[in-house]
Every structure is written in structure tokens, then in C-alpha cells.
Motif scaffolding. Sequence first.
Motif, PDB file in Angstrom:
ATOM      1  N   GLU A  40      27.022 -10.373  19.806  1.00  0.00           N
ATOM      2  CA  GLU A  40      25.612 -10.750  19.864  1.00  0.00           C
ATOM      3  C   GLU A  40      24.771  -9.767  19.051  1.00  0.00           C
ATOM      4  OE1 GLU A  40      22.191 -11.552  23.297  1.00  0.00           O
ATOM      5  OE2 GLU A  40      24.219 -10.986  23.876  1.00  0.00           O
ATOM      6  N   GLY A  41      23.900 -10.309  18.187  1.00  0.00           N
ATOM      7  CA  GLY A  41      23.005  -9.480  17.385  1.00  0.00           C
ATOM      8  C   GLY A  41      23.511  -9.183  15.990  1.00  0.00           C
ATOM      9  N   GLU A  42      24.823  -9.273  15.775  1.00  0.00           N
ATOM     10  CA  GLU A  42      25.379  -9.014  14.447  1.00  0.00           C
ATOM     11  C   GLU A  42      25.279 -10.262  13.571  1.00  0.00           C
ATOM     12  OE1 GLU A  42      28.685  -5.629  15.705  1.00  0.00           O
ATOM     13  OE2 GLU A  42      29.367  -7.588  14.989  1.00  0.00           O
ATOM     14  N   ARG A  43      25.205 -10.066  12.267  1.00  0.00           N
ATOM     15  CA  ARG A  43      25.129 -11.189  11.334  1.00  0.00           C
ATOM     16  C   ARG A  43      26.548 -11.546  10.880  1.00  0.00           C
ATOM     17  NH1 ARG A  43      20.745 -13.183   8.661  1.00  0.00           N
ATOM     18  NH2 ARG A  43      19.526 -11.352   9.275  1.00  0.00           N
ATOM     19  N   PRO A  44      27.043 -12.729  11.245  1.00  0.00           N
ATOM     20  CA  PRO A  44      28.423 -13.098  10.874  1.00  0.00           C
ATOM     21  C   PRO A  44      28.597 -13.220   9.365  1.00  0.00           C
ATOM     22  CG  PRO A  44      27.544 -14.557  12.583  1.00  0.00           C
ATOM     23  CD  PRO A  44      26.394 -13.768  12.040  1.00  0.00           C
ATOM     24  N   GLY A  86      24.453 -18.094   8.879  1.00  0.00           N
ATOM     25  CA  GLY A  86      23.957 -16.886   8.243  1.00  0.00           C
ATOM     26  C   GLY A  86      22.975 -16.093   9.076  1.00  0.00           C
ATOM     27  N   GLU A  87      22.508 -16.664  10.185  1.00  0.00           N
ATOM     28  CA  GLU A  87      21.583 -15.942  11.054  1.00  0.00           C
ATOM     29  C   GLU A  87      22.348 -15.000  11.980  1.00  0.00           C
ATOM     30  OE1 GLU A  87      19.163 -18.659  13.235  1.00  0.00           O
ATOM     31  OE2 GLU A  87      17.851 -19.095  11.530  1.00  0.00           O
ATOM     32  N   PRO A  88      21.663 -13.999  12.563  1.00  0.00           N
ATOM     33  CA  PRO A  88      22.339 -13.113  13.521  1.00  0.00           C
ATOM     34  C   PRO A  88      22.868 -13.905  14.719  1.00  0.00           C
ATOM     35  CG  PRO A  88      20.265 -12.144  12.802  1.00  0.00           C
ATOM     36  CD  PRO A  88      20.291 -13.557  12.270  1.00  0.00           C
ATOM     37  N   ALA A  89      23.987 -13.454  15.250  1.00  0.00           N
ATOM     38  CA  ALA A  89      24.615 -14.126  16.392  1.00  0.00           C
ATOM     39  C   ALA A  89      23.735 -14.014  17.633  1.00  0.00           C
ATOM     40  CB  ALA A  89      25.982 -13.512  16.663  1.00  0.00           C
ATOM     41  N   THR A  90      23.543 -15.132  18.323  1.00  0.00           N
ATOM     42  CA  THR A  90      22.756 -15.131  19.564  1.00  0.00           C
ATOM     43  C   THR A  90      23.654 -14.982  20.789  1.00  0.00           C
ATOM     44  OG1 THR A  90      22.836 -17.557  19.604  1.00  0.00           O
ATOM     45  CG2 THR A  90      20.914 -16.536  18.572  1.00  0.00           C
ATOM     46  N   ILE A  91      24.970 -15.117  20.587  1.00  0.00           N
ATOM     47  CA  ILE A  91      25.944 -14.917  21.656  1.00  0.00           C
ATOM     48  C   ILE A  91      27.139 -14.159  21.089  1.00  0.00           C
ATOM     49  CG2 ILE A  91      25.311 -16.984  22.986  1.00  0.00           C
ATOM     50  CD1 ILE A  91      27.738 -18.407  21.750  1.00  0.00           C
ATOM     51  N   SER A  92      27.949 -13.613  21.975  1.00  0.00           N
ATOM     52  CA  SER A  92      29.231 -13.032  21.587  1.00  0.00           C
ATOM     53  C   SER A  92      30.308 -14.079  21.846  1.00  0.00           C
ATOM     54  CB  SER A  92      29.523 -11.778  22.408  1.00  0.00           C
ATOM     55  OG  SER A  92      28.547 -10.782  22.177  1.00  0.00           O
ATOM     56  N   ILE A  93      31.375 -14.047  21.062  1.00  0.00           N
ATOM     57  CA  ILE A  93      32.475 -14.988  21.251  1.00  0.00           C
ATOM     58  C   ILE A  93      33.778 -14.213  21.360  1.00  0.00           C
ATOM     59  CG2 ILE A  93      33.788 -16.901  20.264  1.00  0.00           C
ATOM     60  CD1 ILE A  93      31.269 -17.928  19.000  1.00  0.00           C
ATOM     61  N   GLU A  94      34.510 -14.461  22.446  1.00  0.00           N
ATOM     62  CA  GLU A  94      35.785 -13.780  22.670  1.00  0.00           C
ATOM     63  C   GLU A  94      36.898 -14.792  22.889  1.00  0.00           C
ATOM     64  OE1 GLU A  94      36.531 -11.606  26.256  1.00  0.00           O
ATOM     65  OE2 GLU A  94      35.318 -12.960  27.471  1.00  0.00           O
TER      66      GLU A  94
END
Length: 199
Positions: A40-44, A86-94
Motif C-alpha cells: 500500500e502506498g507504493e507505485r507499482p 500507474g497510480e500508487p497502490a491503495t491496498i497491499s496484495i499478498e
Amino acid sequence: MDLPEIYRGLFGLTDQSLIQRLTERGELRSVKKGHLLYREGERPTKLTFLLQGLLRGYFLDAGGRDITDCFAFEPGAPATACIALGEPATISIEALTDSLVLELPMSLVLELMEEHIELYRLYSGFLLDALRRHWEVKAAMYQYDAMERYRWFMQAYPNLCSHVSGKHIASFLGMTQVTLSRLRRTLREAGQLQAAEEE
């Protein structure tokens, strides 16, 4: 797995030049259970699709609690952490299980979407599916009581009950683990749990 066949069979692409460019840059990757694909918060920098396994999207609430937002379990499901590419991640994915994913450079996908209407249509279809699923979840959260939400989950996400922890299911359904355990016990005592999970 053969990448061109994945693009043709799983995603329905037909443009050979598009398939060739995606094949040149696409990468199959095995990820272990517990691996974080996006934070979350990082740009993929990559766009990821699930081929085998099970993924979970989650975010942290104001109190720092882990809230399950979504699951990906069908082959070809995009593991996207934001709405617009291209936008920052709004969630984390595991990864909830050892999984196999397809990764494509985000910059390549954005470039090819400008050139190939077929790819843009595929992306639009993914967005519509995500929106439909979002509204189904929202309706279940607000229109159903706890038991109805759990029954809905078993129908909408068949076979996930045996692969996803009660903690994650309870979080996704907006209830405590204690409530979920009580619901399962009620269904089990009524002889309905196994039948309900197999529907």
C-alpha cells in the motif's frame, strides 16, 4: 506454460503483433505463500495476473488493523492494487498460497493500450468486473445480516473457506472471528455447513 497461449486462451487476444510484444516482455514468476506482491502506498512498476494459487488484497484501518478487501483465485484475474494503472497502490496484495503469476512492465502495458484497442477493451472488461464485484460486496455488507453474509461468501467464493483463514474471512465480511465461529457452529449443528460450502 506457453505465454502466447496464455494471451490467446486466457485473455482472448488475437492481434499477433500485440501477443509478440507481450511475450517478449512478460515473465512467469512463482511466489511463495506470504510473499507481498504490492505494498500500500507504493507505485507499482509491474502489472500482475494470477495464473495459479490464491491472493488477498488488504489495507490497514485507522487503528492499524488488517482489513481484507478482496481475493483473487481465478486464473487470469488481475492482481491490481489501484484503479488507474500507474497510480500508487491503495491496498497491499499478498499470496495466501504458493502461486504462479504473470508479470508485465507497467510502462509497456500503458504504451500498448494506446496502440491496441484490443488491449484497451480487455482492461475495460477487467474494470467492469471489478466494479460489479465491488457493488456485490457492498450490497452484502449493508443488506445482509451476519449469517446471510457468510452464506453469500460461500456461494460467491466457492471453495475458499478451506483455503482462507477464518481471520481473513471474518475481516472481509465485516465481523469478528468469534461471530464467524458461532455462525459456522450453528450451520454445522444444523448439518448445513458442508452442504453450504459445496454449493
